[in-house]
Scaffold this motif. Structure first.
Motif, PDB file in Angstrom:
ATOM      1  N   THR A  96     120.109  99.643 -10.856  1.00  0.00           N
ATOM      2  CA  THR A  96     119.930  98.245 -10.504  1.00  0.00           C
ATOM      3  C   THR A  96     120.659  97.985  -9.197  1.00  0.00           C
ATOM      4  OG1 THR A  96     120.075  95.993 -11.381  1.00  0.00           O
ATOM      5  CG2 THR A  96     121.929  97.458 -11.819  1.00  0.00           C
ATOM      6  N   ALA A 105     121.432  94.774 -15.654  1.00  0.00           N
ATOM      7  CA  ALA A 105     120.485  94.183 -14.707  1.00  0.00           C
ATOM      8  C   ALA A 105     121.192  93.243 -13.739  1.00  0.00           C
ATOM      9  CB  ALA A 105     119.390  93.421 -15.438  1.00  0.00           C
ATOM     10  N   THR A 106     120.630  93.119 -12.529  1.00  0.00           N
ATOM     11  CA  THR A 106     121.101  92.140 -11.564  1.00  0.00           C
ATOM     12  C   THR A 106     120.706  90.743 -12.037  1.00  0.00           C
ATOM     13  OG1 THR A 106     120.863  93.723  -9.746  1.00  0.00           O
ATOM     14  CG2 THR A 106     120.957  91.376  -9.163  1.00  0.00           C
ATOM     15  N   GLN A 161     113.927  95.084 -12.465  1.00  0.00           N
ATOM     16  CA  GLN A 161     114.097  96.026 -13.571  1.00  0.00           C
ATOM     17  C   GLN A 161     115.520  95.967 -14.132  1.00  0.00           C
ATOM     18  OE1 GLN A 161     114.119  96.958 -10.384  1.00  0.00           O
ATOM     19  NE2 GLN A 161     115.717  98.467 -10.061  1.00  0.00           N
ATOM     20  N   ARG A 162     115.663  96.401 -15.356  1.00  0.00           N
ATOM     21  CA  ARG A 162     117.002  96.616 -15.900  1.00  0.00           C
ATOM     22  C   ARG A 162     117.174  98.101 -16.191  1.00  0.00           C
ATOM     23  NH1 ARG A 162     114.766  98.653 -19.524  1.00  0.00           N
ATOM     24  NH2 ARG A 162     114.304  97.920 -21.647  1.00  0.00           N
ATOM     25  N   ASN A 180     117.708  87.252 -11.356  1.00  0.00           N
ATOM     26  CA  ASN A 180     116.719  88.276 -11.089  1.00  0.00           C
ATOM     27  C   ASN A 180     116.565  88.531  -9.590  1.00  0.00           C
ATOM     28  OD1 ASN A 180     114.653  89.998 -12.302  1.00  0.00           O
ATOM     29  ND2 ASN A 180     113.223  88.748 -11.133  1.00  0.00           N
ATOM     30  N   SER A 195     117.347 101.686  -5.890  1.00  0.00           N
ATOM     31  CA  SER A 195     118.259 100.548  -5.680  1.00  0.00           C
ATOM     32  C   SER A 195     119.619 100.999  -5.141  1.00  0.00           C
ATOM     33  CB  SER A 195     118.363  99.717  -6.962  1.00  0.00           C
ATOM     34  OG  SER A 195     118.752 100.511  -8.057  1.00  0.00           O
ATOM     35  N   TYR A 237     113.064 102.219  -8.121  1.00  0.00           N
ATOM     36  CA  TYR A 237     114.278 101.887  -8.864  1.00  0.00           C
ATOM     37  C   TYR A 237     115.506 102.642  -8.354  1.00  0.00           C
ATOM     38  CZ  TYR A 237     110.936  99.833 -12.145  1.00  0.00           C
ATOM     39  OH  TYR A 237     109.931  99.093 -12.714  1.00  0.00           O
TER      40      TYR A 237
END
Length: 287
Positions: free
Chosen positions: A103, A77-78, A86-87, A81, A132, A130
């Motif tokens: 992520t 995960a980033t 999300q992770r 946050n 990303s 997601y």
């Protein structure tokens, strides 16, 4: 030597999805739009459309948190946050690891740690929120293929190494199967791991089936932030598809949002409860 990432590619602050460089010039003048956030399932922030980049996130002190969600299954995960928060999950298999969902942030330290854990052979995505920096993760691991259901092709912003799959199911590695549940997005996907960590099977659901605060249940929504319920016909099809796959545990989109036992039944009884509360008929649900 430091690895070269797409540090200048614009990233939407609200959803964390990375866009092509062609957006960068207009992003600076605030004329670019996040196609994903303007959809009714997401939203543009109160301050209007805002952009960042991997380079800016690095300067702000972001890192990648990598830790075991449970023994044998690693979350990514980033941190701090960012965006939806999300992770991702690194799912092990005999023929390589699958990165389930993605992520936004990535750096050399993260690549080194994931390499120690066996690297990434395949990337699989649940839905557009997601996506990303999926292309950056793919490139960092030998252009690993990125599996996206063809029904969500219109939402892809960067298509490098993307493999569109079709139909109801697709096995990406032995014992690891993608299932087009169709909840939340037409291409909304969950992933079944036949063995699971403990041999009882596992389902990776993102927020296609979202693990709610009471972790005995899951929820089904067309839009979470805008509270638009999913259509009963869509849920009925999704439940029928996953019914034939055994799984004892289910992993949602955020840290600790997991169901550790009896997860298969949790999905079915959650669908039953949903139907009862919206007044939809239970006919054909086998509930």
């Amino acid at each position: 030597m430091s690895r070269s990432f797409g540090d200048d590619y614009p990233i939407c602050v609200a959803c964390g999805v990375q866009y092509p460089l062609s957006v960068a010039a207009s992003a600076a003048s605030a004329t670019a739009h996040c196609f994903i956030c303007e959809d009714e399932r997401q939203y543009v922030g109160y301050a209007g459309q805002q952009w960042t980049s991997l380079g800016e996130l690095r300067l702000q002190g972001h890192t990648v948190e990598i830790r075991e969600e449970i023994p044998g299954l690693w979350g990514i995960a980033t941190s701090p946050n960012f965006a939806i928060g999300q992770r991702a999950l690194l799912v092990p298999g005999d023929d390589g690891n699958v990165l389930w969902d993605s992520t936004t942030y990535i750096d050399d330290a993260a690549v080194a740690r994931v390499t120690e854990l066996g690297g990434i052979s395949v990337i699989a995505l649940s839905h557009p929120h997601y996506y990303s920096s999926m292309v950056e993760w793919s490139r960092a691991f030998g252009d690993a293929p990125i599996y996206v259901h063809e029904r969500d092709a219109q939402w892809i912003r960067r298509n490098d190494n993307v493999v569109l799959w079709s139909g109801d199911t697709h096995e990406v590695l032995p014992g690891i199967t993608l299932i087009n549940a169709g909840v939340h997005f037409a291409g909304g996907t969950v992933m079944h791991w036949r063995d699971g960590v403990d041999g009882s099977g596992a389902l990776f659901a993102g927020d296609i089936f979202t693990v709610v605060a009471d972790r005995r249940w899951v929820g089904f929504m067309y839009s979470y932030p805008n509270l638009i319920p999913e259509h009963p016909v869509t849920i009925r099809k999704a439940v029928d598809l996953v019914r034939t796959f055994p799984f004892g545990s289910l992993y949602g989109a955020w840290w600790n949002r997991i169901i550790t036992s009896d997860a298969h039944d949790a999905v079915i009884r959650s669908a039953r409860r949903y139907f009862e509360h919206i007044g939809a008929p239970l006919d054909g649900m086998h509930l």
